[in-house]
Design a protein around this motif. Structure first.
Motif, PDB file in Angstrom:
ATOM      1  N   VAL A  48       6.882   0.430   6.576  1.00 34.75           N
ATOM      2  CA  VAL A  48       6.045   1.351   7.164  1.00 34.75           C
ATOM      3  C   VAL A  48       6.876   2.313   7.598  1.00 34.75           C
ATOM      4  CG1 VAL A  48       4.524   1.856   9.462  1.00 34.75           C
ATOM      5  CG2 VAL A  48       4.454  -0.538   8.088  1.00 34.75           C
ATOM      6  N   ARG A  49       6.531   3.805   7.272  1.00 33.69           N
ATOM      7  CA  ARG A  49       7.136   4.844   7.963  1.00 33.69           C
ATOM      8  C   ARG A  49       6.051   5.415   8.927  1.00 33.69           C
ATOM      9  NH1 ARG A  49      10.556   7.124   3.993  1.00 33.69           N
ATOM     10  NH2 ARG A  49      10.398   6.242   1.919  1.00 33.69           N
ATOM     11  N   GLN A  50       6.897   4.740  10.220  1.00 36.41           N
ATOM     12  CA  GLN A  50       5.852   5.295  11.539  1.00 36.41           C
ATOM     13  C   GLN A  50       5.975   6.643  11.719  1.00 36.41           C
ATOM     14  OE1 GLN A  50       4.463   2.180  13.285  1.00 36.41           O
ATOM     15  NE2 GLN A  50       3.241   3.949  14.084  1.00 36.41           N
ATOM     16  N   THR A  51       6.961   7.403  11.843  1.00 40.43           N
ATOM     17  CA  THR A  51       7.045   8.873  11.901  1.00 40.43           C
ATOM     18  C   THR A  51       7.971   9.353  10.947  1.00 40.43           C
ATOM     19  OG1 THR A  51       9.010   8.661  13.480  1.00 40.43           O
ATOM     20  CG2 THR A  51       6.710   8.477  14.562  1.00 40.43           C
ATOM     21  N   ILE A 101      12.039 -11.831   8.665  1.00 39.31           N
ATOM     22  CA  ILE A 101      12.795 -10.950   8.826  1.00 39.31           C
ATOM     23  C   ILE A 101      12.258  -9.491   9.253  1.00 39.31           C
ATOM     24  CG2 ILE A 101      14.761  -9.775   8.007  1.00 39.31           C
ATOM     25  CD1 ILE A 101      14.889 -11.768   5.587  1.00 39.31           C
ATOM     26  N   ALA A 102      12.895  -8.767  10.261  1.00 37.83           N
ATOM     27  CA  ALA A 102      12.201  -7.660  10.940  1.00 37.83           C
ATOM     28  C   ALA A 102      13.319  -6.652  10.899  1.00 37.83           C
ATOM     29  CB  ALA A 102      11.714  -7.777  12.248  1.00 37.83           C
ATOM     30  N   THR A 103      13.049  -5.318  10.584  1.00 37.73           N
ATOM     31  CA  THR A 103      14.189  -4.439  10.719  1.00 37.73           C
ATOM     32  C   THR A 103      13.632  -3.028  10.888  1.00 37.73           C
ATOM     33  OG1 THR A 103      15.275  -5.629   8.676  1.00 37.73           O
ATOM     34  CG2 THR A 103      16.153  -3.365   9.177  1.00 37.73           C
ATOM     35  N   ALA A 104      14.354  -2.346  11.652  1.00 34.55           N
ATOM     36  CA  ALA A 104      13.851  -0.914  11.971  1.00 34.55           C
ATOM     37  C   ALA A 104      15.008   0.065  12.016  1.00 34.55           C
ATOM     38  CB  ALA A 104      13.201  -1.158  13.600  1.00 34.55           C
ATOM     39  N   THR A 105      14.792   1.216  11.695  1.00 31.66           N
ATOM     40  CA  THR A 105      15.589   2.258  11.554  1.00 31.66           C
ATOM     41  C   THR A 105      15.203   3.527  12.017  1.00 31.66           C
ATOM     42  OG1 THR A 105      16.987   1.038   9.529  1.00 31.66           O
ATOM     43  CG2 THR A 105      17.100   3.741  10.017  1.00 31.66           C
ATOM     44  N   TRP A 106      16.076   4.326  12.899  1.00 27.43           N
ATOM     45  CA  TRP A 106      15.763   5.396  13.636  1.00 27.43           C
ATOM     46  C   TRP A 106      16.879   6.614  13.316  1.00 27.43           C
ATOM     47  CZ3 TRP A 106      17.275   7.222  19.062  1.00 27.43           C
ATOM     48  CH2 TRP A 106      16.741   8.225  19.241  1.00 27.43           C
ATOM     49  N   SER A 127       7.657 -14.879 -13.165  1.00 23.85           N
ATOM     50  CA  SER A 127       7.792 -14.288 -11.648  1.00 23.85           C
ATOM     51  C   SER A 127       6.898 -13.023 -11.581  1.00 23.85           C
ATOM     52  CB  SER A 127       9.207 -13.715 -11.209  1.00 23.85           C
ATOM     53  OG  SER A 127       9.685 -12.674 -11.882  1.00 23.85           O
ATOM     54  N   GLY A 128       6.430 -12.879 -10.469  1.00 22.88           N
ATOM     55  CA  GLY A 128       5.476 -11.627 -10.513  1.00 22.88           C
ATOM     56  C   GLY A 128       5.832 -10.780  -9.185  1.00 22.88           C
ATOM     57  N   LYS A 129       5.443  -9.393  -9.126  1.00 17.97           N
ATOM     58  CA  LYS A 129       5.680  -8.516  -7.875  1.00 17.97           C
ATOM     59  C   LYS A 129       4.421  -7.757  -8.168  1.00 17.97           C
ATOM     60  CE  LYS A 129       9.866  -7.279  -6.962  1.00 17.97           C
ATOM     61  NZ  LYS A 129      11.313  -6.565  -7.156  1.00 17.97           N
ATOM     62  N   TRP A 130       4.024  -7.846  -6.883  1.00 21.30           N
ATOM     63  CA  TRP A 130       2.447  -6.952  -6.672  1.00 21.30           C
ATOM     64  C   TRP A 130       2.718  -6.008  -5.476  1.00 21.30           C
ATOM     65  CZ3 TRP A 130       2.651 -12.161  -7.882  1.00 21.30           C
ATOM     66  CH2 TRP A 130       2.070 -12.473  -9.135  1.00 21.30           C
ATOM     67  N   PHE A 131       2.568  -4.905  -5.575  1.00 16.68           N
ATOM     68  CA  PHE A 131       2.771  -3.570  -4.407  1.00 16.68           C
ATOM     69  C   PHE A 131       1.725  -2.748  -4.468  1.00 16.68           C
ATOM     70  CE2 PHE A 131       6.705  -5.999  -4.306  1.00 16.68           C
ATOM     71  CZ  PHE A 131       7.241  -5.960  -2.839  1.00 16.68           C
ATOM     72  N   TYR A 132       1.508  -2.475  -3.301  1.00 11.63           N
ATOM     73  CA  TYR A 132       0.596  -1.148  -2.942  1.00 11.63           C
ATOM     74  C   TYR A 132       1.228  -0.299  -2.001  1.00 11.63           C
ATOM     75  CZ  TYR A 132      -3.349   1.646  -1.623  1.00 11.63           C
ATOM     76  OH  TYR A 132      -4.364   2.566  -1.352  1.00 11.63           O
ATOM     77  N   THR A 133       1.104   0.883  -2.598  1.00 10.29           N
ATOM     78  CA  THR A 133       1.636   2.177  -1.595  1.00 10.29           C
ATOM     79  C   THR A 133       0.517   2.950  -1.005  1.00 10.29           C
ATOM     80  OG1 THR A 133       3.640   2.202  -2.506  1.00 10.29           O
ATOM     81  CG2 THR A 133       3.182   3.974  -1.374  1.00 10.29           C
ATOM     82  N   SER A 134       0.236   3.187  -0.056  1.00 13.54           N
ATOM     83  CA  SER A 134      -0.760   4.248   0.683  1.00 13.54           C
ATOM     84  C   SER A 134      -0.849   5.598   0.028  1.00 13.54           C
ATOM     85  CB  SER A 134      -0.898   4.144   1.943  1.00 13.54           C
ATOM     86  OG  SER A 134      -0.147   4.695   2.497  1.00 13.54           O
ATOM     87  N   ASP A 135      -1.940   6.208  -0.021  1.00 13.62           N
ATOM     88  CA  ASP A 135      -1.908   7.413  -0.459  1.00 13.62           C
ATOM     89  C   ASP A 135      -0.758   8.430   0.242  1.00 13.62           C
ATOM     90  OD1 ASP A 135      -3.720   7.014  -2.360  1.00 13.62           O
ATOM     91  OD2 ASP A 135      -5.308   7.690  -1.177  1.00 13.62           O
ATOM     92  N   SER A 136      -0.755   8.167   1.400  1.00  9.28           N
ATOM     93  CA  SER A 136       0.096   9.084   2.269  1.00  9.28           C
ATOM     94  C   SER A 136       1.712   8.780   2.075  1.00  9.28           C
ATOM     95  CB  SER A 136      -0.074   9.041   3.923  1.00  9.28           C
ATOM     96  OG  SER A 136       0.039   7.726   4.287  1.00  9.28           O
ATOM     97  N   ALA A 137       2.017   7.350   1.375  1.00  8.91           N
ATOM     98  CA  ALA A 137       3.149   6.644   1.303  1.00  8.91           C
ATOM     99  C   ALA A 137       3.805   6.171   2.632  1.00  8.91           C
ATOM    100  CB  ALA A 137       4.119   7.764   0.511  1.00  8.91           C
ATOM    101  N   VAL A 141      11.309   4.181  10.670  1.00  6.97           N
ATOM    102  CA  VAL A 141      10.676   3.380   9.827  1.00  6.97           C
ATOM    103  C   VAL A 141      11.048   1.663  10.238  1.00  6.97           C
ATOM    104  CG1 VAL A 141      10.970   5.036   7.931  1.00  6.97           C
ATOM    105  CG2 VAL A 141      12.963   3.210   8.154  1.00  6.97           C
ATOM    106  N   TRP A 142      10.023   0.779   9.751  1.00  5.73           N
ATOM    107  CA  TRP A 142      10.332  -0.580  10.009  1.00  5.73           C
ATOM    108  C   TRP A 142       9.769  -1.318   8.822  1.00  5.73           C
ATOM    109  CZ3 TRP A 142       5.900  -3.305  10.742  1.00  5.73           C
ATOM    110  CH2 TRP A 142       4.669  -2.710  11.206  1.00  5.73           C
TER     111      TRP A 142
END
Length: 766
Positions: free
Chosen positions: A384-387, A428-433, A319-329, A391-392
């Motif tokens: 995505v951390r929208q604000t 699958i889509a999930t959002a939390t406020w 198995s393999g997992k490849w992830f990228y996190t933006s500089d702003s996280a 997050v969603w």
């Protein structure tokens, strides 16, 4: 039957994965932030996380954030201590989180000097209902997970998982309270789990399985987690009951969520194991992080001759997992891929006399029994951390499960080849406020939607020593499941926590039987199946909390049983639980709960080779759970968990009035698990734990005696010196006889479990 060359080829894949990881460039620290500033030292923040009594918290999650939002992750180790490296100089925010505690936040300035940082976590208003087995107590979820529920939740930590000697990953759940497992020991049909009074016979699809958030049940409901090896698993969450709104289909008795390891540094961990019955196993897990990019690779291979004759097995996974996190996280995107192969013989079933006299025997008519499993998985993940408060996440996946089984149950019967070919795709889509104005009330609003499409084929052939003689089944069917949920939770007062949610599911699809000529049936019209969920927690004082929850689940037939024109009603299952959580001292915790589930008209698979199901009537399941953990000192800990349960047919209808009040088959009357952990000094760990269960009936008529009671003890000890560790483990320490038993209509058939087994493990870290 299995040449060494096949094992060596799989081992070669392990070596290649290790080499690929080792060859990658190593960053200057082991986290997800950018590289530290060149030429500047003293960027490491050291400290300790403790509880209100000053006791260390092991496994707490640490999050270091700079003003630009760049993120560094860490976790506390022994004595609750940590060392986390900042990406540069200046001011940072350090947050610590752990199950059962309110997150603590501290502003730190780098360089910090020599003084260590100390974070003291305050207990939540209600004591946590979550039982943690092992050292993993943090949560990486952006959205409320299992540890946010008010109910019976257990978390099995990666340190515990890595020490287990198991042939199949599902066996790891034996240590979890309230979970019991049937050890079929029949090749690719190794066993299945039961929760909350549901049996392990695959008659009822009752437990939802997710791997890295992706549904992983077969159409029959079987939990397909055996592609995983222990070293690849970071954490397992087990939810018992009906109050979790996140999942619909199969989420009847509860759910199991497996989180696989993901790199937070550059490392290679290799594990070699050898032991009884010709067992050989190799696992390699490697990780690389550079800037915002992380790569995790795993490969594992295992072969064994098996305890019984004709029970050799050979499997491998990569198995393999490849992830990228933006500089702003703010954005995180990734890909997960996994492939798996299992090839195994099957020893067949014995009569009662044979099982007692020669438990390792395999009858001649089973000499060509066995089978293969091939599975592939691919999924895309976006967070995505929208604000600051919203997050969603999105997930999309495709996976296949191909299973071929050759089985002959008795000398009088014929061998069958059984083929299941399943393709699943979904999203699958999930959002939390978490609104800032309601932060003091811990208000969280979360919701989501998911869809899964299944395209399945099933075949059965009458065979003679794996040569086809006649076609018995040719099914081709689709099943589309769409669902959505919303849940709100918060603490309106200091002593009260409330949660309310609702989920709705719809089903579409069609079924074609190609024998003797193609004929197609639509899916039964289940309409919209709604499932309300309610939970409450009450804080009585700092040492005692109470909780209660209610939830509704649903059940439909599997395979052909979900289709037709004559109605086969969906079964509605209403469950409730009340309980207490106490912490008489900082070292002693107790949880006790009474639960009950009632089904309107239970659907059960018919074991007549038709693939169909039937409504058996109203059922009631009820039980009492007790769990307790006692930490005598930092070196010694004891734990015990017990469940007493009863599952009965309360109203079978006029046609089956004779079985009214009878107990449901293959449900043990009780389970008990207990153990001890001992770490006398750094580098040495020893543990012993036991599993016991009561017996069960074999039939709905309750007229074939009670079978299946067992009590087995396991132990292990490990010694670590620098980057190497040696472990010795023993299963079934006192060599007790155990078995799985079923009734074939004429006699009891028995499958003995393994005798005492020893395993030696060598682990190397780089």
């Amino acid at each position: 039957m299995y040449p060494q060359s096949r094992f060596l080829r799989a081992l070669g894949a392990v070596v290649v994965a290790a080499a690929a990881t080792a060859a990658a460039p190593a960053p200057a620290y082991a986290q997800t932030a950018p590289s530290p500033v060149a030429g500047i030292s003293g960027l490491t923040i050291r400290g300790q996380v403790v509880d209100p009594d000053g006791k260390p918290i092991v496994g707490a999650e640490l999050r270091l954030t700079d003003p630009n939002g760049r993120l560094v992750l860490g976790r506390t180790a022994a004595e609750g201590r940590f060392a986390i490296e900042a990406p540069g100089l200046g001011r940072f925010t350090l947050q610590a989180r752990a199950i059962g505690f309110v997150a603590a936040v501290l502003d730190v300035t780098v360089p910090t000097g020599d003084a260590p940082v100390r974070l003291r976590l305050v207990r939540q208003q209600q004591l946590s209902t979550v039982q943690v087995i092992g050292g993993t107590t943090g949560s990486r979820d952006l959205h409320p997970g299992a540890d946010a529920l008010l109910g019976a939740v257990s978390v099995l930590g990666g340190d515990q998982i890595a020490r287990e000697n198991v042939a199949f990953a599902q066996e790891l759940l034996r240590k979890v309270p309230g979970v019991y497992r049937a050890e079929f020991n029949q090749g690719i049909v190794s066993g299945d789990i039961g929760i909350r009074g549901f049996n392990t016979e695959s008659e009822i699809a009752s437990t939802k399985l997710l791997i890295d958030g992706i549904p992983s049940n077969l159409n029959s409901g079987v939990s397909e987690m055996n592609a995983l090896f222990p070293l690849e698993i970071g954490r397992i969450d087990v939810v018992r009951g009906t109050n979790d709104p996140r999942f619909g289909m199969f989420n009847l008795a509860g759910n199991v969520s497996v989180e696989t390891a993901q790199a937070t540094g550059t490392y290679v961990t290799s594990r070699l194991q050898g032991g009884s019955f010709g067992t050989q196993e190799a696992q390699v897990l490697g990780g690389v992080t550079a800037g915002g990019f992380s790569q995790t690779l795993f490969a594992g291979a295992r072969r064994s001759d098996g305890y019984r004759a004709n029970s050799a097995s050979d499997k491998w996974t990569a198995s393999g997992k490849w992830f990228y996190t933006s500089d702003s996280a703010r954005v995180r995107v990734g890909l997960i891929a996994r492939t798996h192969r299992l090839d195994t013989d099957a020893p067949g079933y014995l009569t009662r006399n044979e099982s007692r006299r020669t438990p390792q025997f395999s009858p001649a008519f089973s000499s060509t029994d066995g089978g293969t499993v091939d599975s592939d998985h691919g999924s895309l993940h976006l967070d995505v951390r929208q604000t600051a408060t919203l997050v969603w996440s999105l997930k999309a996946y495709t996976q296949r499960f191909d299973r071929i089984r050759y089985v002959r149950f008795t000398a009088a019967g014929a061998q069958q080849e059984r083929i299941e070919d399943e393709r699943q795709t979904g999203a699958i889509a999930t959002a939390t406020w978490r609104p800032a104005r309601l932060a003091a009330k811990q208000f969280v609003l979360t919701g989501g939607a998911d869809v899964q499409q299944q395209r399945n084929e099933q075949f059965r052939f009458r065979t003679l020593e794996r040569v086809r003689q006649a076609t018995l089944r040719d099914f081709d069917f689709s099943l589309d499941n769409a669902g959505a949920f919303v849940q709100a939770s918060g603490a309106p007062t200091e002593w009260l926590t409330l949660s309310a949610g609702i989920r709705a599911d719809q089903l579409r699809g069609s079924f074609t039987n190609n024998l003797p000529a193609p004929s197609t049936l639509p899916i039964l019209d289940y309409g919209t199946i709604t499932q309300p969920k309610l939970s409450a927690g009450i804080r009585m004082n700092d040492r005692l909390s109470a909780y209660a929850n209610y939830g509704r689940g649903f059940q439909i037939g599997t395979g052909v049983a979900a289709y037709g024109r004559a109605p086969l009603r969906a079964s509605v299952n209403d469950g409730a639980e009340v309980g207490l959580v106490a912490q008489p001292t900082s070292a002693w915790s107790v949880r006790a709960g009474y639960w009950e589930q009632r089904a309107s008209d239970e659907v059960r698979l018919r074991f007549d080779n038709s693939g169909d199901s039937e409504n058996v009537g109203r059922t009631r399941r009820a039980g009492l759970d007790v769990e307790s953990t006692l930490r005598v000192s930092n070196a010694v800990q004891f734990w015990v968990a017990g469940t007493s349960q009863r599952a009965e047919l309360t109203e079978p209808g006029a046609r089956n009035a004779a079985v009214k009040g009878n107990l449901l088959n293959h449900v043990p009357s009780w389970t008990v698990k207990y153990g001890a952990e001992w770490a006398p000094r750094a580098g040495i760990t020893a543990s012993a734990w036991a599993y016991a269960q009561g017996d069960y009936h074999l039939t709905q008529q309750n007229d074939r005696g009670r079978w299946g009671g067992m009590h087995t003890v396991n132990a292990d000890v490990s010694w670590r010196w620098r980057a190497a560790a040696v472990g010795l483990g023993v299963t079934n320490l006192f060599d007790r006889y155990m078995e799985y038993v079923w009734w074939d209509g004429a006699q009891t058939l028995h499958s003995p479990a393994s005798a005492r087994a020893l395993f030696l493990t060598l682990t190397l870290d780089r």
